[in-house]
Design an enzyme around this catalytic site. Structure first.
Site, mmCIF file in Angstrom:
data_model
loop_
_atom_site.group_PDB
_atom_site.id
_atom_site.type_symbol
_atom_site.label_atom_id
_atom_site.label_comp_id
_atom_site.label_asym_id
_atom_site.label_seq_id
_atom_site.Cartn_x
_atom_site.Cartn_y
_atom_site.Cartn_z
ATOM 1 C CB SER A 40 16.567 50.049 32.114
ATOM 2 O OG SER A 40 16.976 49.983 33.463
ATOM 3 C CB SER A 78 17.395 50.635 36.824
ATOM 4 O OG SER A 78 18.334 49.602 36.630
ATOM 5 C CE LYS A 119 27.160 47.311 33.627
ATOM 6 N NZ LYS A 119 26.988 46.003 34.251
ATOM 7 C CG ASP A 165 27.187 44.804 37.817
ATOM 8 O OD1 ASP A 165 25.999 45.096 38.071
ATOM 9 O OD2 ASP A 165 27.815 45.298 36.853
ATOM 10 N N GLY A 214 34.539 37.909 29.917
ATOM 11 C CA GLY A 214 34.316 39.304 29.540
ATOM 12 C C GLY A 214 34.111 40.169 30.768
ATOM 13 C CG ASN A 259 36.152 33.164 27.316
ATOM 14 O OD1 ASN A 259 34.920 33.262 27.307
ATOM 15 N ND2 ASN A 259 36.936 33.980 26.630
ATOM 16 C CG MET A 271 25.814 36.410 35.527
ATOM 17 S SD MET A 271 27.165 37.590 35.446
ATOM 18 C CE MET A 271 28.402 36.766 36.416
ATOM 19 C CE1 TYR A 315 17.909 40.966 33.677
ATOM 20 C CE2 TYR A 315 15.644 40.875 32.906
ATOM 21 C CZ TYR A 315 16.773 41.599 33.220
ATOM 22 O OH TYR A 315 16.763 42.960 33.065
ATOM 23 N N GLY A 363 19.383 35.757 36.144
ATOM 24 C CA GLY A 363 20.007 36.977 36.643
ATOM 25 C C GLY A 363 19.057 38.047 37.163
HETATM 26 P P1 ATR Z 1 30.130 41.073 29.033
HETATM 27 O O1 ATR Z 1 30.649 42.424 29.380
HETATM 28 O O2 ATR Z 1 28.626 40.934 29.104
HETATM 29 O O3 ATR Z 1 30.834 39.974 29.751
HETATM 30 P P2 ATR Z 1 31.764 40.688 26.733
HETATM 31 O O4 ATR Z 1 32.883 41.375 27.419
HETATM 32 O O5 ATR Z 1 31.492 40.962 25.286
HETATM 33 O O6 ATR Z 1 30.394 40.937 27.462
HETATM 34 O O7 ATR Z 1 31.994 39.112 26.926
HETATM 35 C C1 ATR Z 1 31.136 38.177 26.412
HETATM 36 C C2 ATR Z 1 31.591 36.805 26.865
HETATM 37 O O8 ATR Z 1 30.674 35.826 26.350
HETATM 38 C C3 ATR Z 1 32.960 36.403 26.350
HETATM 39 O O9 ATR Z 1 33.586 35.597 27.320
HETATM 40 C C4 ATR Z 1 32.609 35.604 25.101
HETATM 41 O O10 ATR Z 1 33.587 34.688 24.722
HETATM 42 P P3 ATR Z 1 34.860 35.178 23.821
HETATM 43 O O11 ATR Z 1 35.806 35.840 24.780
HETATM 44 O O12 ATR Z 1 35.412 33.940 23.252
HETATM 45 O O13 ATR Z 1 34.301 36.128 22.798
HETATM 46 C C5 ATR Z 1 31.399 34.881 25.582
HETATM 47 N N1 ATR Z 1 30.526 34.387 24.508
HETATM 48 C C6 ATR Z 1 29.704 35.119 23.720
HETATM 49 N N2 ATR Z 1 29.014 34.316 22.869
HETATM 50 C C7 ATR Z 1 29.408 33.046 23.147
HETATM 51 C C8 ATR Z 1 29.058 31.758 22.625
HETATM 52 N N3 ATR Z 1 28.152 31.631 21.635
HETATM 53 N N4 ATR Z 1 29.653 30.680 23.169
HETATM 54 C C9 ATR Z 1 30.563 30.802 24.158
HETATM 55 N N5 ATR Z 1 30.934 31.981 24.688
HETATM 56 C C10 ATR Z 1 30.374 33.094 24.196
#
Ligand code: ATR
Length: 273
Positions: free
Chosen positions: A14, A16, A65, A102, A128, A150, A213, A215, A237
């Site tokens: 981190s 931070s 979180k 955030d 997500g 999504n 988002m 980096y 990010g």
């Molecule tokens: P965070 O809290 O970082 O947003 P998360 O809640 O696990 O993490 O959400 C990850 C997001 O990235 C989701 O929208 C996921 O899509 P799904 O809802 O279909 O799972 C998206 N995501 C992760 N890998 C992906 C990929 N290879 N292509 C497209 N979307 C992806």
């Protein structure tokens, strides 16, 4: 000395502590800022112990979180909307206040790059936790449209329904997307696996702004891809990380640190410049 820290797992890498130590020096605040990496099922206990032992405030990062959201005494309106807490402050009357900085950090970073959000057409990739935290602050900037795409389409629909009262949020599948968009924000975790959200290259044009988002020391997979297809303004990010930290510092200390120099020093520390 007032004590702060960040809870996460893993949290060793981190940035931070680096950022907050620079903020403290810059604003001449006496504080120390450390790291805590409790086991996944030990977070509640570790959080309580930290505040019982005189801690003043903390940041919370992945994967805690959502749990932090349930553990605080009171939630700020923006934490309530985000469904997650990344900043906790012990108030003078002993209340644990949960906040979420955030989304404000994202908007502050976009603005610092000169991106216009009012009347713009924004495409948000992902549905997500990161997308949820960004929605209310983005809608407060009055875009003409905020479209969520999504991979799992129903999650985009649920999210849009939840924020519908705040502005023009709509959804489409990746296949349905039709430009032009002024700004694309990648909130997916695809870059973590070096993968790309399935976006048509035709949506990228020279005047589009691209924000990831995520980096890293080099371009994320999404930023490299967007550059390859002609995007001239790309942002990662790192700026959001510094801006959300500045917002948290302001919540704790009542004084807003400057971010430009700190971002520069962070980039140097990461070997980006
Ligand atoms: P965070 O809290 O970082 O947003 P998360 O809640 O696990 O993490 O959400 C990850 C997001 O990235 C989701 O929208 C996921 O899509 P799904 O809802 O279909 O799972 C998206 N995501 C992760 N890998 C992906 C990929 N290879 N292509 C497209 N979307 C992806």
């Amino acid at each position: 000395m007032d004590r702060y820290l960040v809870f996460g797992h893993p949290v060793r890498h981190s940035k931070s502590p680096f950022i907050h130590t620079l903020f403290a020096r810059q604003t001449q605040q006496e504080l120390e800022y450390g790291l805590a990496e409790p086991a996944i099922d030990e977070f509640a206990h570790a959080l309580r112990t930290f505040f019982d032992q005189g801690g003043k405030g903390c940041n919370v990062t992945v994967p805690f979180k959502e749990q932090a959201f349930t553990l605080v005494d009171r939630l700020s309106p923006r934490a309530k909307r985000a469904g997650a807490v990344n900043t906790i402050k012990l108030t003078d009357d002993g209340v644990l206040l949960g906040d979420n900085t955030d989304g404000a950090g994202l908007v502050a970073d976009l603005k610092s790059h000169g991106v216009t959000l009012a009347d713009s057409r924004i495409l948000l990739l992902g549905a997500g936790g990161a997308a949820r935290g960004a929605l209310a602050p983005l809608l407060a900037e009055l875009p003409s449209e905020l479209l969520i795409a999504n991979r799992t389409y129903t999650k985009a629909q649920q999210l849009a329904a939840e924020f519908h009262d705040l502005g023009p949020v709509t959804t489409q599948t990746y296949e349905q997307l039709a430009g032009p968009f002024d700004l694309v924000i990648n909130s997916t975790s695809a870059s973590l696996q070096g993968a790309l959200p399935p976006l048509a290259p035709a949506l990228i044009h020279t005047d589009i702004a691209i924000y990831d988002m995520m980096y890293g020391a080099s371009d994320t997979a999404f930023i490299s891809w967007a550059k390859q297809h002609g995007a001239r303004q790309t942002m990662d990010g790192l700026g959001m990380l510094v801006e959300q930290a500045a917002e948290a510092f302001t919540v704790w200390r009542g004084i807003r640190p400057g971010t430009k120099q700190v971002l520069r020093e962070l980039k140097r520390n990461l070997g980006v410049i």
